[in-house]
Design an enzyme around this catalytic site. Structure first.
Site, mmCIF file in Angstrom:
data_model
loop_
_atom_site.group_PDB
_atom_site.id
_atom_site.type_symbol
_atom_site.label_atom_id
_atom_site.label_comp_id
_atom_site.label_asym_id
_atom_site.label_seq_id
_atom_site.Cartn_x
_atom_site.Cartn_y
_atom_site.Cartn_z
ATOM 1 C CG HIS A 405 -1.965 -0.983 1.255
ATOM 2 N ND1 HIS A 405 -3.238 -0.751 0.783
ATOM 3 C CD2 HIS A 405 -1.943 -2.258 1.675
ATOM 4 C CE1 HIS A 405 -3.953 -1.846 0.939
ATOM 5 N NE2 HIS A 405 -3.188 -2.780 1.479
ATOM 6 C CE LYS A 596 -5.820 14.258 0.128
ATOM 7 N NZ LYS A 596 -6.095 13.043 -0.610
ATOM 8 N NE ARG A 597 -2.718 10.299 10.031
ATOM 9 C CZ ARG A 597 -2.448 9.396 10.956
ATOM 10 N NH1 ARG A 597 -3.323 8.438 11.243
ATOM 11 N NH2 ARG A 597 -1.325 9.424 11.641
ATOM 12 C CE LYS A 602 -1.782 10.913 2.874
ATOM 13 N NZ LYS A 602 -2.537 10.055 1.931
ATOM 14 C CB THR A 706 -9.817 5.067 -0.921
ATOM 15 O OG1 THR A 706 -9.280 5.453 0.354
ATOM 16 C CG2 THR A 706 -9.137 3.796 -1.394
ATOM 17 C CE LYS A 710 -13.696 6.286 1.051
ATOM 18 N NZ LYS A 710 -12.875 6.358 2.274
HETATM 19 C C1 26W Z 1 3.647 2.327 10.753
HETATM 20 C C2 26W Z 1 3.837 1.558 9.546
HETATM 21 C C3 26W Z 1 2.900 1.824 8.465
HETATM 22 C C4 26W Z 1 3.328 1.675 7.195
HETATM 23 C C5 26W Z 1 2.463 1.838 6.179
HETATM 24 C C6 26W Z 1 1.590 2.161 8.734
HETATM 25 C C7 26W Z 1 0.717 2.325 7.713
HETATM 26 C C8 26W Z 1 1.161 2.162 6.413
HETATM 27 C C9 26W Z 1 0.180 2.228 5.298
HETATM 28 C C10 26W Z 1 0.730 1.526 4.107
HETATM 29 C C11 26W Z 1 -0.308 3.570 5.008
HETATM 30 C C12 26W Z 1 -1.566 3.575 4.193
HETATM 31 O O1 26W Z 1 -2.639 3.661 4.733
HETATM 32 N N1 26W Z 1 -1.452 3.530 2.862
HETATM 33 C C13 26W Z 1 -2.543 3.925 2.015
HETATM 34 O O2 26W Z 1 -3.291 2.802 1.601
HETATM 35 C C14 26W Z 1 -4.425 3.198 0.876
HETATM 36 C C15 26W Z 1 -5.228 1.949 0.572
HETATM 37 O O3 26W Z 1 -4.565 1.161 -0.352
HETATM 38 C C16 26W Z 1 -4.032 3.957 -0.373
HETATM 39 O O4 26W Z 1 -5.200 4.403 -1.010
HETATM 40 C C17 26W Z 1 -3.153 5.146 -0.023
HETATM 41 O O5 26W Z 1 -2.682 5.755 -1.209
HETATM 42 C C18 26W Z 1 -2.004 4.684 0.822
HETATM 43 O O6 26W Z 1 -1.250 5.794 1.280
#
Ligand code: 26W
Length: 857
Positions: A405, A596-597, A602, A706, A710
């Site tokens: 992701h 978004k975060r 971003k 995502t 929406k």
């Molecule tokens: C703390 C470690 C960690 C590493 C990666 C925590 C969380 C992550 C995730 C990969 C972050 C995340 O939420 N990624 C998002 O995933 C969404 C669903 O696929 C995508 O739409 C976003 O672009 C992506 O940033």
């Protein structure tokens, strides 16, 4: 050990274990989890069905729940009593379907999807479950008869925020779609006692408060203490050689915790299916040590309990920058060990031949967080079930698939060998062996290429010896997928190029999707009614049917209706923001939303620079008020508590909002709102009201997004870069209905290679210079230049995500937005076409793609 985990308590013998799992004994106490008795009573094997819903029946059940469930009278009850009784009433209407779905699944013994995810960002349950059961009207009328406004009760629910952002919300959308499509699924995860923190602002700065979502009761969960699983940590391994010369290894953990499952209903949309989400909560194996307690040391006596229960205490709020914390690895192994055990020992029939495991389960790994499941399955098969290594590896490789992701290198998890070996010694041995055999394979395929071998090793040597979890997942997984076309391509070419060369057929794409139930039907009732009146209600489960809307884009009266829907949604939002955040926003302005975060990639700062430049144009007289398209910009964003720059950006957004909103010269022309604590609940109000969707990440950084989907589905137009799923959105809705700007990914690469110096862009772009100077002057911080320095200095001297490089292009695109918005008919036409052409972004379609490309292969 790190500060997270004091020396593990010694687990003393004594109190009887509820359920024991050991390497020698059958792992589950069948007497406890099997049916308690057998009988021929006709009601024993089927559920007691709740009578067909009528308003009278609903009222009766509700009052019964108030009296017998909550122990109160309607006249005495609190709002919380009423909410809980209402939730339990709705639950009853789902129960027969849940029990039947479970029975049907047990009987059919079909292949199951085991979705392994450390996060599920579920959002509120009541509204969704009323929708799924088609009880909205009945419940509303029933509550009215009791003198209760159902909206007030809905507002009581604290959403389960068991996720950070996109990844967690995606998991929630996926389980919704799988239930709606009647796919046998178990969602496995962690029942955090505290979810994502509650955000507040003090003096414009983010302050985090604990999210005690369980404190008023949690009517949607079903604890199953009788299905507890014992999980080991630490200790050592012992290898013995049998008479026939075969070696057998056994892990002897030195401390254990119990995992207690809580079951949640996952209803399909009005199809009689209710799947299960099984979230694990950690408990101590012994409540406390009675001997120590009797000796008078109370704190010491309960230490074991506190220690164990810490494991599921709180969601890590880090999004994309893992800190490598021991507790995080404990969480990961904890839920994965519970889940594998649950499926293998408690879900499959007792006599199931595990050589055929891949016929019955595919575990989808939601990012690297559950990847420790791979060595865990090997351990179960080899150490506990007596498989030969090769046999076990053959099975394991067919049971897992991995979804990545991210593209940010810092988000790819690695665990130090030191930590992994201390916490999970047997797993580390298994990982080493997997790696050895894998590297042999690489050597065979590429003889003499030792550089490649080192590059591909699951074990990294620098800066410290560590395990690359994404590599482990790629080696063991049958498939690896990215989450949008561009992301999957970059994953193949940039993140895992050696692996895609070795196994091109392993790599595939599944573009993300979102559930139309929650994000259109539930969140946007007005649009849903208009859609259903126009094209029938089939779209809710077959979103491609939105195409039938296309001709109506040219129908003036439909456009008028569409605008009415938007207007009413805006009014609803502004009423909410007035009460929730004390904000007063103009009704007529374009609503421009970036939610978004908070992350540098971003580029919330790019949006902020746009706002400041609009403000400056107005107050300096460069733009006359009548030339300006009035705008309201709404931000929503949480920053990881340890991400300092992100928190400085939040401070700056709030500071700018304060000054802009208070300046009479821009009144009615420009407003900025930053409601605190953006979450699923707020998203459901914001997205349907938006005119413009901001998707402005640096190209090549956002895996998919995502939120972008929406917004498009709710009739907002997108201003965005060629990044993530924006690429597909633009292709589908058409160039003329999308505001593209900025460098492409290859352009970003070239620019970086040529040596990017943000200060040069600043020097040579007058509009940018004015904008940054205004911020740097302290104009928005009461003259305090120090307060803005962290963000300004970063932009001028680092700008890792090239906000300055895209500034001019962004402003130019925003002028196109202004011009387009000034023509309401043309704008509405584009908005309608965005809705009509976004059916592809249903998570039902994503699930069909997973089934076709990954789970059935
Ligand atoms: C703390 C470690 C960690 C590493 C990666 C925590 C969380 C992550 C995730 C990969 C972050 C995340 O939420 N990624 C998002 O995933 C969404 C669903 O696929 C995508 O739409 C976003 O672009 C992506 O940033």
């Amino acid at each position: 050990m790190s500060e997270n985990s004091p020396t593990p308590p010694v687990v003393s013998d004594g109190a009887p274990q509820p359920v024991t799992v050991s390497d020698e004994s059958p792992s589950t106490d069948a007497r406890r989890i099997g049916p308690a008795f057998r009988t021929s009573h006709p009601l024993a094997s089927g559920p007691v069905v709740q009578p067909a819903p009528t308003v009278d029946g609903f009222v009766e059940t509700f009052l019964g729940e108030l009296n017998y469930g909550q122990g109160t009278l309607l006249s005495q009850s609190t709002l919380n009593d009423q909410y809980l009784a209402l939730a339990r009433t709705v639950r009853r209407y789902l129960m027969a379907d849940w029990l039947e779905t479970g029975a049907r699944r047990r009987h059919a013994q079909q292949k199951t999807v085991g979705y392994l995810s450390a996060e599920y960002l579920l959002g509120r349950q009541l509204g969704n479950n009323l929708l799924a059961t088609n009880l909205q009207d009945v419940a509303e009328e029933a509550m009215r008869r009791c003198g209760i406004d159902i909206a007030t009760l809905r507002a009581q629910e604290v959403e389960p925020g068991l996720g950070n952002g996109g990844l967690g919300r995606l998991a929630a959308c996926f389980v919704d779609s799988l239930a709606t499509m009647d796919v046998p699924t178990i969602g496995y995860g962690i029942r955090y006692e505290y979810g994502i923190f509650r955000q507040t602002f003090e003096d414009d700065r983010q302050v985090e408060l604990p999210d005690s979502w369980l404190s008023l009761g949690s009517p949607w969960e079903f604890p199953h203490p009788e299905r507890q699983v014992l999980v080991g940590f630490g200790g050592s391994t012992e290898t013995s050689t049998a008479a026939d010369g075969t070696q057998h290894t056994r892990w002897v953990p030195d401390w254990t915790v119990l995992g207690m499952p809580y079951h949640y209903m996952v209803p399909g949309f009005r199809n009689g299916v209710v799947n299960t989400l099984r979230l694990w909560s950690a408990r101590a194996t012994h409540a406390f040590d009675l001997q120590i307690f009797n000796a008078g040391d109370y704190t010491q006596a309960v230490r074991a309990q506190t220690f164990a229960e810490n494991i599921s205490k709180v969601l890590y709020p880090e999004d994309s920058t893992p800190q490598g914390k021991e507790l995080r690895l404990q969480q990961q192994y904890f839920f994965v060990a519970c889940s594998l055990h649950d499926f293998i020992d408690n879900t499959l029939p007792a006599d199931f031949d595990l050589h055929r495991l891949p016929e019955r389960i595919v575990f989808q790994l939601n990012d690297t967080h559950p990847v420790i499941a791979i060595p865990e399955l090997m351990r179960i098969l080899v150490d506990r079930k007596g498989f030969a290594w090769d046999e076990a590896w053959e099975v394991t490789q067919r049971c897992f698939a991995y979804t990545c992701h991210t593209l940010l290198p810092e988000a790819l998890e690695v665990w130090s060998v030191e930590l992994l070996g201390r916490l999970l010694p047997r797993h580390l041995e298994i990982i080493y062996r997997i790696n050895e055999e894998f590297l042999e394979q690489v050597r065979e395929a590429f003889p003499g290429d030792e550089m490649r071998v080192r590059r591909m090793s699951v074990i990294a040597e620098h800066p410290e010896r560590s395990v690359r979890m994404a590599y482990l997942a790629t080696v063991a997984g049958a498939k690896v997928n990215g989450v949008a076309e561009l992301h999957s391509q970059l994953l193949r070419d940039k993140v895992l190029p050696d692996f895609s060369q070795l196994w091109p057929e392993k790599f595939t794409n599944v573009t993300n999707g979102v559930t139309p139930r929650r994000f259109v039907r539930l969140a946007n009732r007005r649009l849903s009614e208009l859609l259903t009146d126009t094209i029938g209600e089939g779209w809710v489960t077959d979103l491609d049917r939105l195409r039938e809307l296309e001709p109506y884009a040219d129908d003036a009266s439909f456009r008028e209706e569409f605008r009415r829907v938007k207007r009413e949604n805006k009014e609803r939002l502004y009423r909410l923001l007035a009460v929730r955040d004390g904000l007063r926003l103009p009704q007529e302005a374009m609503l421009d939303v970036m939610v978004k975060r908070l992350h540098e990639y971003k580029r919330q700062t790019l949006k902020l620079l746009h706002i400041v430049s609009l403000y400056d144009d107005l107050v300096s007289g460069r733009v006359a008020p009548e030339e300006m398209t009035p705008r309201t910009v709404v931000f929503g964003a949480k920053a990881a508590p340890g991400y300092h720059l992100a928190k400085e950006i939040i401070f700056l957004v709030n500071s700018v909002a304060g000054v802009v909103n208070a300046d009479p010269r821009v009144q009615g022309l420009l407003s900025v709102a930053f409601p605190a604590n953006y979450n699923v609940t707020l998203a459901e109000k914001l997205i349907p009201a938006a005119d413009l969707s901001e998707q402005i990440s640096l190209a090549g950084k956002e895996a998919s997004g995502t939120g972008n989907m929406k917004f498009a589905l709710n009739g907002a137009l997108t201003i965005g870069t060629d990044d993530g799923a924006n690429v597909e959105i633009r292709r589908l809705v058409g160039d003329e209905n999308f505001f593209l700007f900025g460098m492409t990914e290859p352009e970003v690469e070239r620019r970086r290679a040529a040596g990017y110096t943000p200060a040069e862009v600043y020097e040579t772009t007058p509009a940018l210079r004015r904008t940054i100077d205004l911020v740097a002057s302290g104009h928005f911080t009461g003259g305090d230049r120090q307060a803005v320095a962290p963000v300004v200095d970063n932009l001028l001297h680092e700008d890792a995500f090239m906000a300055l490089a895209d500034f001019s292009s962004y402003l130019e695109a925003q002028s196109r937005v202004d011009a387009a918005y000034a023509d309401p008919e043309a704008w509405t036409r584009s908005a309608i076409l965005n809705v009509a052409r976004s059916g592809f972004f249903s998570s039902d379609r994503s699930m069909r793609d997973y089934l076709e490309r990954i789970w059935h292969s």
